[in-house]
Design a protein around this motif. Structure first.
Motif, PDB file in Angstrom:
ATOM      1  N   VAL A 205     -52.013  18.663 -31.213  1.00  0.00           N
ATOM      2  CA  VAL A 205     -52.698  17.378 -31.134  1.00  0.00           C
ATOM      3  C   VAL A 205     -52.956  16.838 -32.537  1.00  0.00           C
ATOM      4  CG1 VAL A 205     -54.889  16.283 -30.516  1.00  0.00           C
ATOM      5  CG2 VAL A 205     -53.743  17.787 -28.887  1.00  0.00           C
ATOM      6  N   PHE A 206     -53.414  17.709 -33.431  1.00  0.00           N
ATOM      7  CA  PHE A 206     -53.679  17.282 -34.809  1.00  0.00           C
ATOM      8  C   PHE A 206     -52.422  16.698 -35.449  1.00  0.00           C
ATOM      9  CE2 PHE A 206     -53.422  18.236 -39.348  1.00  0.00           C
ATOM     10  CZ  PHE A 206     -54.543  17.546 -39.818  1.00  0.00           C
ATOM     11  N   GLY A 207     -51.304  17.421 -35.327  1.00  0.00           N
ATOM     12  CA  GLY A 207     -50.069  16.962 -35.945  1.00  0.00           C
ATOM     13  C   GLY A 207     -49.574  15.649 -35.355  1.00  0.00           C
ATOM     14  N   LEU A 208     -49.595  15.538 -34.036  1.00  0.00           N
ATOM     15  CA  LEU A 208     -49.075  14.337 -33.376  1.00  0.00           C
ATOM     16  C   LEU A 208     -49.931  13.113 -33.678  1.00  0.00           C
ATOM     17  CD1 LEU A 208     -48.186  15.932 -29.926  1.00  0.00           C
ATOM     18  CD2 LEU A 208     -46.561  15.074 -31.617  1.00  0.00           C
ATOM     19  N   VAL A 209     -51.249  13.269 -33.555  1.00  0.00           N
ATOM     20  CA  VAL A 209     -52.146  12.123 -33.760  1.00  0.00           C
ATOM     21  C   VAL A 209     -52.201  11.735 -35.235  1.00  0.00           C
ATOM     22  CG1 VAL A 209     -54.524  11.295 -33.533  1.00  0.00           C
ATOM     23  CG2 VAL A 209     -53.488  12.662 -31.710  1.00  0.00           C
ATOM     24  N   ALA A 210     -52.265  12.730 -36.129  1.00  0.00           N
ATOM     25  CA  ALA A 210     -52.314  12.424 -37.568  1.00  0.00           C
ATOM     26  C   ALA A 210     -51.056  11.689 -38.008  1.00  0.00           C
ATOM     27  CB  ALA A 210     -52.483  13.715 -38.366  1.00  0.00           C
ATOM     28  N   ALA A 211     -49.893  12.102 -37.501  1.00  0.00           N
ATOM     29  CA  ALA A 211     -48.644  11.416 -37.852  1.00  0.00           C
ATOM     30  C   ALA A 211     -48.656   9.975 -37.350  1.00  0.00           C
ATOM     31  CB  ALA A 211     -47.450  12.170 -37.269  1.00  0.00           C
ATOM     32  N   SER A 212     -49.173   9.792 -36.144  1.00  0.00           N
ATOM     33  CA  SER A 212     -49.227   8.437 -35.579  1.00  0.00           C
ATOM     34  C   SER A 212     -50.160   7.539 -36.380  1.00  0.00           C
ATOM     35  CB  SER A 212     -49.682   8.508 -34.114  1.00  0.00           C
ATOM     36  OG  SER A 212     -49.808   7.228 -33.570  1.00  0.00           O
ATOM     37  N   VAL A 213     -51.341   8.056 -36.727  1.00  0.00           N
ATOM     38  CA  VAL A 213     -52.307   7.265 -37.497  1.00  0.00           C
ATOM     39  C   VAL A 213     -51.760   6.979 -38.894  1.00  0.00           C
ATOM     40  CG1 VAL A 213     -54.614   7.283 -38.542  1.00  0.00           C
ATOM     41  CG2 VAL A 213     -54.301   8.097 -36.199  1.00  0.00           C
ATOM     42  N   ALA A 214     -51.097   7.976 -39.504  1.00  0.00           N
ATOM     43  CA  ALA A 214     -50.544   7.781 -40.851  1.00  0.00           C
ATOM     44  C   ALA A 214     -49.498   6.674 -40.869  1.00  0.00           C
ATOM     45  CB  ALA A 214     -49.935   9.087 -41.353  1.00  0.00           C
ATOM     46  N   LYS A 215     -48.689   6.575 -39.804  1.00  0.00           N
ATOM     47  CA  LYS A 215     -47.601   5.596 -39.780  1.00  0.00           C
ATOM     48  C   LYS A 215     -48.050   4.209 -39.338  1.00  0.00           C
ATOM     49  CE  LYS A 215     -44.922   8.339 -37.304  1.00  0.00           C
ATOM     50  NZ  LYS A 215     -43.756   8.843 -36.556  1.00  0.00           N
ATOM     51  N   THR A 216     -48.976   4.144 -38.381  1.00  0.00           N
ATOM     52  CA  THR A 216     -49.320   2.833 -37.811  1.00  0.00           C
ATOM     53  C   THR A 216     -50.790   2.474 -37.978  1.00  0.00           C
ATOM     54  OG1 THR A 216     -49.763   3.769 -35.619  1.00  0.00           O
ATOM     55  CG2 THR A 216     -47.507   3.092 -36.093  1.00  0.00           C
ATOM     56  N   GLY A 217     -51.562   3.364 -38.600  1.00  0.00           N
ATOM     57  CA  GLY A 217     -52.985   3.075 -38.749  1.00  0.00           C
ATOM     58  C   GLY A 217     -53.676   3.048 -37.402  1.00  0.00           C
ATOM     59  N   PHE A 218     -54.537   2.069 -37.206  1.00  0.00           N
ATOM     60  CA  PHE A 218     -55.300   1.987 -35.961  1.00  0.00           C
ATOM     61  C   PHE A 218     -54.806   0.849 -35.072  1.00  0.00           C
ATOM     62  CE2 PHE A 218     -58.072   3.926 -39.147  1.00  0.00           C
ATOM     63  CZ  PHE A 218     -58.475   5.076 -38.490  1.00  0.00           C
ATOM     64  N   ASP A 219     -53.573   0.380 -35.344  1.00  0.00           N
ATOM     65  CA  ASP A 219     -53.050  -0.759 -34.592  1.00  0.00           C
ATOM     66  C   ASP A 219     -52.947  -0.469 -33.096  1.00  0.00           C
ATOM     67  OD1 ASP A 219     -52.861  -2.081 -36.959  1.00  0.00           O
ATOM     68  OD2 ASP A 219     -50.710  -1.740 -37.222  1.00  0.00           O
TER      69      ASP A 219
END
Length: 420
Positions: A205-219
């Protein structure tokens, strides 16, 4: 004291949001970017989930059908029970399908895809396009089951497993017993492997969510809020409208709302534990002592329902898959959505008894239609709360089925007077 898994996941989510927003796509440690580290961790977890999918689904379906047949479950009560389970799960899926296409929680305000790689994703979906409804049924029968398993063609695997489980009950002993023991052993091993993989869920979960937030922010978080509302509304329609209508017009119950009162202890337990299996003893006691259902009916319908009847889970799988397609700007044709409905219906039966079954089931659907399994990380932000609600729907649907079956079997003391 060891933290419960859901608390570990919630902590991992919080850390992922913080780390992903701080590092972005450019942050690095030495020559390695944080994004690469997040992606590596998330990919390992997704690969582990995909690794167990085929043997788990095959073993679960074959043992489930085989056990039902060996216990005489294809008799009158068994057919009534299975018919109810299939019908209510299908209704739940269709409610979710209609609402997710109407509300479109994955569509941005500007109508543009929320996530990147939409062209690649669209190409992957097109590569696995079902073409038309006829093609869906053609793909149901694979020419080579080994190739189907290697390519993740779940439609053919599920159909083959259903046939294998049924005809396994038709052969003579000792071969029938040997096959049943073999598949039960495979299923038990796969359950243990799944439990082991899920121990790493917080890291995944950490890896998947952190990667998503890093790439798209909170959009995408606004879309997640709308997704949460869509699933909640769909579950509410099934729980508060469909179930009482079934009680009144199919079960011939004069006051369906009495059943909500009778099942209150089980519903509260299901909501707090997010586990149909853990709630089972309380569900049985509530039905027998508070709703007046006989042990003959409850002891057959409820254990089977706790394993195979997952209305809320099936609804959630369908909505989640189409939501992810919307995020990537992929238009799913009618045949592909029909395929999602079928896989959601069968996988809710095949893998419902495992912890966090929705992760495995949703990954099956995404792979089957060519959508990226990495998008599961987004769903995990709201999954815990939705898990509590869909488990409550699952348990209540089981209990409604028991009421309807009991009434059809001529029991007259069901919900006649209040025992609570």
């Amino acid at each position: 004291m060891k933290l419960a898994l859901h608390w570990q996941i919630l902590i991992a989510l919080a850390l992922a949001v913080v780390m992903g927003s701080l590092s972005g796509t450019e942050g690095s440690i030495g020559s390695v970017t944080w994004l690469a580290i997040y992606t590596f961790i998330g990919t390992l977890f997704l690969n582990a989930l995909k690794m167990i999918v085929v043997p788990l689904v095959m073993a679960a379906i074959i043992t489930g059908i085989g056990t039902l047949g060996s216990q005489g479950g294809f008799g009158r009560m068994g057919l009534k029970t299975l018919s109810y389970y299939v019908a209510t799960s299908f209704i739940a899926i269709m409610i979710g399908l209609v609402l997710v296409n109407w509300i479109e929680p994955g569509v941005s305000d500007q109508g543009a895809p929320v996530l990147e790689q939409n062209s690649q994703v669209a190409a992957a979906v097109a590569g696995k396009s079902t073409g038309d409804v006829v093609e869906v049924f053609l793909r149901m029968i694979p020419t080579n089951i080994v190739d189907a398993a290697a390519e993740g063609q779940m439609l053919g695997i599920i159909f083959f497993s259903l046939l294998f489980g049924y005809f396994m009950t038709k052969i003579n002993t000792p071969y029938k017993e040997s096959l049943a023991n073999l598949w039960q052993g495979i299923f038990d091993v796969m359950m243990l492997m799944t439990e082991w993989v899920m121990k790493f869920a917080p890291l995944g979960v950490f890896g998947l969510v952190a990667a998503s937030v890093a790439k798209t922010g909170f959009d995408q978080f606004g879309n997640l809020a709308l997704f949460f509302l869509t699933v909640t509304l769909a579950l509410g329609v099934h729980f508060l409208i469909v179930m009482p209508l079934l009680l009144k017009y199919v079960g011939k119950v004069q006051n369906p709302w009495l059943h909500y009162q009778a099942m209150a202890p089980a519903l509260l337990t299901a909501f707090s534990t997010s586990s149909s299996s853990s709630t089972l003893p309380i569900t049985i006691r509530s039905l027998e002592e508070r709703a007046g259902v006989s042990n003959r009916v409850s002891s057959f319908v409820l254990p089977l329902g706790a394993t195979v009847n997952m209305d809320g889970t099936a609804l959630y799988e369908c909505v989640a898959a189409i939501f992810i397609a919307q995020l990537f700007g992929v238009q799913l044709d009618f045949a592909t959505q029909l395929l999602i409905v079928f896989i959601a219906l069968t996988t809710s039966i095949g893998v419902a008894g495992i912890p966090s079954a929705s992760l495995v089931a949703i990954s099956i659907i995404l792979v089957a239609v060519g959508l990226p399994a990495e998008a599961i990380g987004l769903l995990l932000v709201v999954d815990r709360f939705l898990d509590m609600m869909r488990t409550t729907v699952n348990v209540f649907s089981d209990s409604v089925g028991a009421i309807i079956i009991a009434k059809s079997e001529g029991e007259t003391s069901v919900l006649v007077s209040k025992h609570f």
